[in-house]
Scaffold this motif. Structure first.
Motif: not given
Lengths: 117, 152
Positions: A44-60, A109-117
């Motif tokens: 579950p931790l791979l999905l949240i947040p890593y996969a979401l950040v990887y796929a560009g869903w950080g803002e959501i 918010v910054y870490s999820l939007i601006a920081v890449p995987l």
């Protein structure tokens, strides 16, 4: 702010998370056509947040994460208030909690939007 | 009137263990799980910002210590969420019913309904089964993003 209003904020943020997390994961699974069997065997931790950040869903995910910060910070406030029996000190703690919500929320918010995987 | 406080709280941890019954044990566990989740979650954005990328945390989460901490987080998250939902439903008067005003007899406002008993049983069952399953997939589940999403 009245304590009953704070209680409502706790309830609403909890409900946004409880409803929002399945919606975000469901939308992500549909958008990326991830098979359900694969999803059921994913950390579950791979999905949240890593996969979401990887796929560009950080803002959501930020919407849920911001709620998470608000809910958790009010929890910290409640926990610290159990150790304080002085009204003045409680007022100071309340101000510190508001500052903490702003700083931690912005960092999240910054870490999820601006920081890449 | 002076500034002397009239607040009755402020007894800290001692208050958590003063009287132990089912409701207070659940409340105590709710607080402990909440504190753990805050300690586990809140430093993470700072680590990510300091290191400049999320993969630092991903590497840590793949180590045995990282996985052990993650299992605790996932299990605690499940319990905290379910118990929180129960608390919301009680406060909204959905599973425990609203207080009854009887003209003569005193009726306890926090009386327990059958729905509430079933809700507690359901929470315990889901927490145990879901907790074991969540712990299992946290250890043995897919841990590579490339396996989950083949193409960006």
């Amino acid at each position: 702010m009245r304590e009953s209003v704070v209680r409502w904020v706790v309830h609403i943020t909890a409900l946004i998370m409880a409803i929002g997390i399945p919606i975000v994961i469901g939308a992500f699974v549909v958008a990326h056509r991830i098979p359900l069997m694969k999803l059921a065997f994913t950390n579950p931790l791979l999905l949240i947040p890593y996969a979401l950040v990887y796929a560009g869903w950080g803002e959501i995910w930020d919407i849920i994460a911001a709620n998470w910060v608000l809910h958790g910070s009010i929890g910290i406030r409640r926990f610290t208030n159990e150790f304080i029996n002085n009204k003045k000190l409680r007022r100071i703690v309340n101000i510190l909690i508001i500052i903490f919500i702003l700083i931690e929320g912005l960092a999240m918010v910054y870490s999820l939007i601006a920081v890449p995987l | 009137m002076g500034e002397k406080s009239t607040l009755k709280s402020g007894r800290g941890f001692g208050e958590w263990f003063r009287t132990l019954n089912r409701e207070r044990v659940l409340a105590m566990l709710h607080k402990i799980t909440g504190i753990y989740m805050v300690l586990w979650l809140f430093p993470r954005p700072w680590i990510v910002i300091a290191s400049g990328h999320w993969s630092t945390l991903l590497v840590f989460d793949s180590t045995p210590i990282g996985k052990a901490l993650a299992i605790l987080f996932v299990v605690f998250f499940l319990f905290h969420g379910l118990n929180g939902l129960r608390i919301v439903l009680i406060e909204l008067g959905i599973i425990s019913g609203r207080p009854i005003r009887h003209p003569i007899n005193p009726v306890p406002a926090l009386r327990e309904s059958r729905t509430h008993k079933w809700a507690i049983l359901l929470i315990i069952t889901i927490a145990i089964i879901g907790g074991i399953y969540a712990a299992y997939i946290t250890i043995f589940g897919i841990a590579q993003i490339s396996q989950l999403i083949p193409t960006r």
